[in-house]
Scaffold this active site. Structure first.
Site, PDB file in Angstrom:
ATOM      1  N   GLY A  80      -3.354   4.211  -8.433  1.00 45.00           N
ATOM      2  CA  GLY A  80      -3.152   4.972  -9.917  1.00 45.00           C
ATOM      3  C   GLY A  80      -2.638   6.465  -9.617  1.00 45.00           C
ATOM      4  N   GLU A 103      -1.129   1.836  -5.281  1.00 47.98           N
ATOM      5  CA  GLU A 103      -0.802   3.381  -5.083  1.00 47.98           C
ATOM      6  C   GLU A 103      -1.973   4.222  -5.737  1.00 47.98           C
ATOM      7  OE1 GLU A 103      -0.306   3.784  -8.289  1.00 47.98           O
ATOM      8  OE2 GLU A 103       0.842   5.885  -7.572  1.00 47.98           O
ATOM      9  N   ASP A 124       0.643  -1.140   0.026  1.00 48.08           N
ATOM     10  CA  ASP A 124       0.030  -0.011  -0.127  1.00 48.08           C
ATOM     11  C   ASP A 124       0.851   1.282   0.163  1.00 48.08           C
ATOM     12  OD1 ASP A 124      -2.451   1.456   0.219  1.00 48.08           O
ATOM     13  OD2 ASP A 124      -3.361   0.176   1.897  1.00 48.08           O
ATOM     14  N   ASP A 141     -10.257   3.531  -3.397  1.00 50.44           N
ATOM     15  CA  ASP A 141     -10.842   2.603  -2.963  1.00 50.44           C
ATOM     16  C   ASP A 141     -12.455   2.428  -3.574  1.00 50.44           C
ATOM     17  OD1 ASP A 141      -8.651   1.941  -1.557  1.00 50.44           O
ATOM     18  OD2 ASP A 141      -9.483   2.131   0.403  1.00 50.44           O
TER      19      ASP A 141
HETATM   20  C1  GLA Z   1      -5.949   1.402   1.509  1.00 52.39           C
HETATM   21  C2  GLA Z   1      -6.210   0.542   0.430  1.00 52.39           C
HETATM   22  C3  GLA Z   1      -7.245  -0.556   0.475  1.00 52.39           C
HETATM   23  C4  GLA Z   1      -6.772  -1.205   1.997  1.00 52.39           C
HETATM   24  C5  GLA Z   1      -6.776  -0.135   3.091  1.00 52.39           C
HETATM   25  C6  GLA Z   1      -6.191  -0.705   4.467  1.00 52.39           C
HETATM   26  O1  GLA Z   1      -6.997   2.481   1.722  1.00 52.39           O
HETATM   27  O2  GLA Z   1      -6.389   1.217  -0.798  1.00 52.39           O
HETATM   28  O3  GLA Z   1      -7.362  -1.262  -0.534  1.00 52.39           O
HETATM   29  O4  GLA Z   1      -5.772  -1.910   1.846  1.00 52.39           O
HETATM   30  O5  GLA Z   1      -5.441   1.040   2.668  1.00 52.39           O
HETATM   31  O6  GLA Z   1      -5.832   0.319   5.425  1.00 52.39           O
END
Ligand code: GLA
Length: 390
Positions: free
Chosen positions: A172, A170, A137, A192
């Site tokens: 995009g 990341e 992440d 997300d």
């Molecule tokens: C980010 C990622 C998610 C998830 C959360 C976890 O938002 O994009 O898919 O992994 O972190 O905290």
């Protein structure tokens, strides 16, 4: 004196088709423990998902305990009393693979220890545990350059010696499709996802997006993906509360996009409708087709988008995605269509070739491309056709 230099690279031959599995985040967020992971692995087998092709059990954020005095990470002891190695062994004993989560910054998005400055040490730990997949992440990375940060983890995994799929997350932000083909096996293209058909959820400094919003953000990216390097429009929300037609359309479009099929629901508590969607074998076959080419949007009319995916052996998948709130009727003469893949050049030979047509969700045969196509597409739903050579 001679020095042997082993050049690091990404592990080739992994993720030759879009990865399939389950990830804890969409449904359980930080509420993860070893019982959940074991039950999910059991359910992946008993529900038929493993037989349908699902493989990875991926534990997302918040599994972490503290680092020890030498800096080695271990699992949170209350939530994972048996330790991570035992859990990985359990998942492997079911014939499945194990995925884990970390972050390129000093802390994960959930505030747990990140891998910054500890990349080689963490990669060694994951390899020792038997991990098969790492989602990496991008929170708390101020001052870091994405390409460099992901290259460091790629090299660390290579040095650790165990083939591990590297999932770049990341969002995009730094256009990973332009640089990540030699770095990771998949890369998130957006922020997300959120279990809603067509919404944006504003969290203040960031937003999450419903299915159609994420779909629209994939424009222009298909030419960058292929076997071993996939665009990732995020994990699925099938079975997380949307209507069944929305779930069906979401699943179908992820398959058409050759997206990773990572379920994000509670596998131990699924309705039959959810199981039927997630294990629909003809749709999974479209997703997993060896050519590894995403669908392109052929046309939009009356709120219906026509998406077309070239398949190996000269076959084709066509999905009509009805985004409108009304049923739409379609009457199409095949000989009037000129279907050419704009990025890869594949051409549907409708003049010289007759294709048999199968309506996948209806489980019906629709004769062939010599007859006009007459179908109706329910509101906010899909019709998917498989065209095969006679
Ligand atoms: C980010 C990622 C998610 C998830 C959360 C976890 O938002 O994009 O898919 O992994 O972190 O905290």
């Amino acid at each position: 004196m001679s020095i042997n230099i082993v050049l690091a690279q990404k592990f080739e031959d992994l993720a030759q088709t879009p990865p399939m599995g389950w990830n804890s985040w969409n449904k359980f967020a930080c509420n993860v423990d070893e019982d959940l992971i074991k039950q999910t692995a059991d359910a992946m087998v008993s529900s038929g998902m493993k037989d349908a092709g699902y493989e990875y059990i991926i534990i997302d954020d918040c599994w972490h305990g503290e680092r020890d005095e030498k800096g080695f990470i271990s699992a949170n002891k209350e939530r994972f009393p048996s330790g991570m190695k035992a859990l990985v062994d359990y998942v492997h004993s079911k014939g499945l693979k194990f995925g884990i989560y970390s972050d390129a910054g000093w802390q994960t998005c959930g505030g747990k220890p990140g891998s910054r400055g500890r990349e080689f040490q963490d990669a060694q730990t994951y390899a020792k545990w038997g991990v098969d997949y790492l989602k990496y992440d991008w929170c708390n990375t101020e001052g870091l350059k994405a390409e460099g940060a992901y290259l460091t983890m790629r090299d660390a995994l290579y040095e650790a010696g165990r083939p591990i799929v590297l999932s770049i997350c990341e969002w995009g932000q730094n256009k990973p499709w332009k640089w990540a083909e030699d770095v990771g096996h998949l890369w998130r293209t957006t922020g997300d996802i959120y279990n809603c058909w067509d919404c944006e959820e504003d969290h203040g400094t960031w937003s999450s997006f419903g299915v159609l919003r994420i779909l629209d953000m994939q424009e222009g990216l298909r030419k960058y993906a292929g076997p071993g390097h996939w665009n990732d429009p995020d994990m699925m929300e099938v079975g997380n509360g949307m209507k069944v037609n929305h779930d069906r359309a979401h699943f179908t479009m992820w398959a058409m996009l050759a997206a990773p099929l990572i379920a994000g629901n509670d596998l131990s508590n699924m309705t039959q409708e959810t199981i039927d969607i997630l294990t629909k074998k003809e749709i999974i076959a479209i997703s997993q087709d060896a050519l590894g080419i995403q669908a392109f949007k052929y046309q939009t009319k009356d709120g219906v988008e026509t998406w077309i995916k070239p398949l190996s052996n000269g076959d084709w998948a066509i999905t009509f995605l009805n985004r409108s709130k009304n049923e739409q009727k379609l009457n199409m003469k095949w000989e009037e269509q000129e279907i050419i893949d704009p990025d890869f050049g594949y051409k549907m030979n409708l003049a010289s070739q007759v294709y048999k047509i199968q309506n996948i969700w209806k489980e019906a045969n629709l004769k062939d491309t010599q007859k006009p196509l007459k179908i109706s597409i329910p509101a906010e739903d899909v019709v998917t056709l498989l065209l095969t050579k006679n």
